[in-house]
Design an enzyme around this catalytic site. Structure first.
Site, short mmCIF file in Angstrom:
data_model
loop_
_atom_site.label_atom_id
_atom_site.label_comp_id
_atom_site.label_asym_id
_atom_site.label_seq_id
_atom_site.Cartn_x
_atom_site.Cartn_y
_atom_site.Cartn_z
N ASP A 51 10.58 11.54 39.72
CA ASP A 51 9.83 11.58 41.50
C ASP A 51 10.20 13.30 42.23
OD1 ASP A 51 7.37 11.23 42.72
OD2 ASP A 51 7.74 9.62 43.49
N ASP A 52 9.53 14.03 41.88
CA ASP A 52 9.64 15.67 42.52
C ASP A 52 10.57 16.19 42.74
OD1 ASP A 52 7.72 14.30 44.09
OD2 ASP A 52 8.16 14.21 46.57
N CYS A 87 1.74 14.05 43.03
CA CYS A 87 1.24 13.08 42.12
C CYS A 87 0.43 12.10 41.50
CB CYS A 87 2.89 12.32 43.37
SG CYS A 87 3.98 12.94 43.85
N ASP A 316 7.02 14.26 37.03
CA ASP A 316 5.65 14.44 37.76
C ASP A 316 5.75 15.79 38.29
OD1 ASP A 316 6.86 13.83 39.82
OD2 ASP A 316 5.95 12.51 40.91
N HIS A 317 6.63 16.43 38.69
CA HIS A 317 6.35 17.59 39.48
C HIS A 317 7.89 18.03 39.99
CE1 HIS A 317 5.61 15.86 43.32
NE2 HIS A 317 4.77 15.30 42.32
#
Length: 668
Positions: A51-52, A87, A316-317
Site C-alpha cells: 500500500d503506497d 487506493c 496499488d500506487h
C-alpha cells in the site's frame, strides 16, 4: 535342428499373450501418469500487494530478500504504472481489469465498496472466475478503503479482510464473516505478521487436503501506508535515510504544471525534517514485508510447489515525500505517484529478465485469468502480460524484416472524479469546476502549512487522517496570534461609543403592572402596528444571523461585541476614534462593483476578517481579494472551512435536541 510343431505353437501363443498383456497395461500406465502430473497443468497464483509503495523514492533498495527472490529470480517490469494513483480506484481496477471510468470508483470515498459496486462489478472480479473453475481462492489483508465487514465479497473461499483503511495495530478483521478485533500486542496483533501467518497456514492445509487443486491467494499488506508503525526490531533502522531526496525534491513552485503545482511553494525546514522522519518510518515498515515474502517462498519450497507457482509482487500506487514541494501524499499525475514495483516469478519465467514494455494495474486481472487458462472477458480493459514473459524465438538470419512485438505505448491516467461542466459552456473551466468537499479538503491538505502539527506561528488548521483514511481539517487549539496589520472590527451598530464619564442613572427601577398596562394602551392608540409584550427585548443580542451562499447561520458574538451593542453615551474622543477607524476601513474596502465601500462600512456586519455585509445587503471585501488570485483562493478556502464547522455544530445541536425530545421527563 528340428523344431516340433508343439514347440512352435507354444512360442507363437506366448508372443500373442505378451502383446495382449502389454496392450492392456499401457493405457493404465498412461492414465496413472496423467493423474500424477495433473497438478502441473494449472499453477498456483500468489499476488502480493503493498500500500503506497514507491519506486522513485528508493523503497526497494532496502528490501534485499524481495529483490533476490523476485528481481533476480523472476522478471522485473521497469515501466509499471497505475491508471489512477489512489487506493480504492486502483484496487478496484486490479480486481476488475477496468479503467476507473468503467467501474465508477472515482475516489477513496465515492462508490468505494458501495452497493452499486457490490451489485455490478464485484461479481466480475478475477476471484469469481477462478473460483468457478476449481481454484481454492483466499484473500488476506486490506481490501477496499470503505469495506465495512458486513459481507464476504463473492469469489473468495477463505476471507480475512481488513475493515476500513490501513492499520498495523488496533484494527478489526472480517474472518469469514465474523469480526475479529486486534489490539496493541506485537506478537499477536501486528497486521503484517498476522496476514502472513494466515496465508501460509491456509496454503499448507489446502495442499494437504486437496493436493491436486490449485490455489489463488492475495496477500494485501498495509505497509508502508500510514500510520507507519514498524515492528519493534526494525524501529531503529535507517537513521540517515535520504533516498527520497530526488532531483524534484522541494522543487517549487512549478508554473509549467497544473494549478496545484503553481500554488505550492517550497517547504520550510520543519517540513523537510518531517519528510526525513516519514521516509525512515516507511522503510522500517517495509522490512516486515521483506520478511513476509521470504517466509512465503520458504513455504513454497517446503511444500514442493515453488516451481508450480506464479508469484506477482506490486503496489496499488506510488507516493511522494517532498517532490515538487508536496510534503507527502499521492494522487498526482507524475512518475513518483504513478510508477509501482512490478515483479513476476513462476514457470517459464526467465530469472533476472528485464522487461521494458508498459504494464498497468488493469493488466493484473487478465494476466491471472490467462495463467489459469481461462478466456479473458471482453469488458476488461487490460491485457495479459504472459506474452511478454515468453522468450523470443531465434529468428531467421536471412530475414531482415523481423516484426517487432506489438504492445501498448500509451495509456490513460484518470484523476478520479470527473469535473463538472459549466451549464452555459462559456467562461474559464478552471474557475467553474466544482469538487466534492473531501476532494477540496484533500487539495487544501497538499499545502505544506496544513501538513504539520500545530507548531507554526499563527497556524490555525492542520490536516489529520481519521480512522477511515479520510483527511480532516482540525482547528489548532490555543489563542491564535493577532497580526499587526489586522483592521479594527466594526459592530452591527452604526457607531460605538466609549463608556468614559458615564453618568447613567440606575436601571433597578421596574414598572408596575398598571403602568405597563397604560403603556400598551398608549401604543395601541398612537401606532399602526400591534405590539405584544412578549416580543419586547430587554437584553442585548448574543448572536446574529448571517446569510452566506444561500444558507442562514447563527454566529455567536464575543463579549467585546456584546459590550459594543449596549447603548452608551457619546464622547468626542470616542467619536474621533471611530471616525479614524472608518477612514482606515474605507481605504481598503471595495465592493462587488469595484467601487469603494465608503461610509456604509460603518453600518455593516463583519462576516470574516476581510469581508463585510453592508446595510444595503451588498458584500464588500478588502481590495487584496480582488487583485490576488492566491489571496482569493485562500480566503475562499477559509470560508469553506468556517461553513463546514458551522454545519457540524448545527448537526450536533440537532442531535442533542433530538436526544432531549426522546428523553423528555414525564412530568414536563
Amino acid at each position: 535342428m528340428k523344431v516340433s510343431p508343439l514347440t512352435l505353437f507354444l512360442v507363437v501363443l506366448s508372443n500373442e499373450l505378451m502383446d495382449v498383456l502389454s496392450s492392456s497395461l499401457k493405457p493404465q500406465r498412461f492414465k496413472g501418469r496423467v493423474q500424477r502430473d495433473r497438478r502441473n497443468i494449472r499453477p498456483n497464483i500468489i499476488l502480493i500487494i503493498t500500500d503506497d509503495q514507491d519506486v522513485e523514492l528508493g523503497s526497494l533498495q532496502v528490501m534485499n530478500k524481495t529483490r533476490r527472490l523476485m528481481e533476480q529470480g523472476g522478471a522485473h517490469f521497469t515501466n509499471a504504472f497505475v491508471t489512477t494513483p489512489m487506493c480504492c480506484p486502483s484496487r478496484s481496477s486490479m480486481l476488475t481489469g477496468k479503467y476507473v471510468h468503467n467501474h465508477n470508483t472515482y475516489t477513496n470515498n465515492e462508490n468505494c465498496s458501495s452497493p452499486s459496486w457490490q451489485a455490478m462489478h464485484e461479481p466480475r472480479t478475477f476471484a469469481v472466475y477462478l473460483n468457478n473453475t476449481g481454484y481454492r481462492t483466499a484473500f488476506f489483508g486490506k481490501y477496499l478503503n470503505e469495506y465495512n465487514g458486513s459481507y464476504i465479497p463473492p469469489g473468495w473461499r477463505e476471507w480475512v479482510g481488513l475493515i476500513k483503511n490501513s492499520r498495523f495495530y488496533n484494527y478489526t478483521l472480517s474472518r469469514n464473516g465474523f469480526k475479529e478485533k486486534h489490539g496493541f500486542d506485537y506478537s499477536k496483533d501486528y497486521f503484517t505478521d498476522v496476514i502472513t501467518n494466515d496465508s501460509i497456514n491456509y496454503f499448507r492445509i489446502s495442499k494437504k487436503i486437496y493436493p491436486h487443486r490449485p490455489v489463488l491467494m492475495v496477500i494485501s499488506h498495509a505497509a508502508p501506508h500510514g500510520p507507519e508503525d514498524s515492528a519493534p526490531q526494525f524501529s531503529e533502522l535507517f537513521p540517515n535515510a535520504s533516498q527520497h531526496i530526488t532531483p524534484s525534491y522541494n522543487y517549487a513552485p512549478n508554473m509549467d504544471k497544473h494549478w496545484i503545482m503553481q500554488f505550492t511553494g517550497a517547504m520550510r525546514p520543519i517540513h523537510m525534517e518531517f519528510t526525513n522522519i516519514l521516509q525512515r518510518k516507511r522503510l522500517q515498515t517495509l522490512m516486515s514485508v521483506d520478511d513476509s515474502v521470504n517466509r512465503i517462498f520458504q513455504m513454497l519450497a517446503e511444500t514442493g510447489e515453488l516451481d508450480n507457482t506464479y508469484v506477482i509482487y506490486t503496489a496499488d500506487h506510488g507516493y511522494h515525500i517532498g517532490q515538487f514541494g508536496l510534503v507527502k501524499g499521492k494522487s498526482m499525475p507524475y512518475d513518483f505517484d504513478l510508477r509501482v514495483p512490478f515483479f513476476v516469478r513462476g514457470p517459464n519465467v526467465e530469472p533476472g529478465s528485464i522487461i521494458s514494455q508498459l504494464v498497468l494495474n488493469i493488466d493484473l486481472a487478465p494476466t491471472i485469468l490467462d495463467i489459469a487458462g481461462l478466456d479473458i472477458p471482453a469488458d476488461m480493459d487490460g491485457k495479459s502480460i504472459l506474452k511478454l514473459l515468453e522468450p523470443e524465438k531465434p529468428g531467421n538470419r536471412f530475414r531482415s524484416n523481423k516484426r517487432a512485438r506489438i504492445w501498448r505505448d500509451t495509456f490513460l491516467i484518470e484523476r478520479g472524479k470527473l469535473l463538472r461542466k459549466k451549464e452555459d459552456g462559456t467562461g474559464d473551466a478552471q474557475q467553474t469546476n466544482y469538487l466534492p468537499k473531501y476532494e477540496r479538503v484533500k487539495e487544501v491538505c497538499q499545502q505544506a502549512k496544513y501538513q504539520t502539527a500545530c507548531e507554526q506561528p499563527g497556524q490555525k488548521w492542520q490536516c489529520v487522517e481519521d480512522s477511515a483514511g479520510r483527511l480532516r481539517l482540525h482547528k489548532c487549539k490555543g489563542t491564535p496570534k493577532v497580526h499587526a496589520g489586522s483592521k479594527k472590527s466594526r459592530s452591527l451598530r452604526g457607531q460605538t461609543y466609549a463608556s468614559n464619564h458615564c453618568d447613567c442613572s440606575s436601571n433597578s427601577y421596574r414598572m408596575r403592572q398598571s403602568e405597563r398596562r397604560n403603556q400598551r394602551q398608549f401604543l395601541n392608540i398612537h401606532t399602526t402596528h400591534k405590539f405584544k409584550h412578549r416580543f419586547l427585548r430587554t437584553r442585548p443580542i448574543r448572536s446574529v444571523s448571517v446569510e452566506l451562499e444561500g444558507e442562514i447561520y447563527d454566529i455567536d458574538l464575543e463579549i467585546a461585541d456584546l459590550e459594543s451593542l449596549m447603548p452608551q453615551n457619546i464622547t468626542m474622543g470616542s467619536y474621533r476614534e471611530d471616525k479614524a477607524a472608518g477612514e482606515a476601513v474605507e481605504n481598503v474596502m471595495i465592493g462587488e462593483d469595484g467601487s469603494k465601500a465608503g461610509e456604509s462600512v460603518l453600518d455593516s456586519v463583519k462576516v470574516t476578517h476581510k469581508c463585510y455585509i453592508l446595510a444595503n445587503e451588498t458584500v464588500h471585501c478588502e481590495k487584496e481579494l480582488y487583485q490576488s488570485a492566491r489571496a482569493w483562493k485562500d480566503h475562499k478556502g477559509y470560508i469553506d472551512k468556517e461553513i463546514e464547522a458551522l454545519q457540524d455544530k448545527i448537526k450536533n445541536l440537532r442531535e442533542v435536541r433530538g436526544h432531549l425530545k426522546r428523553k423528555k421527563a414525564g412530568g414536563m
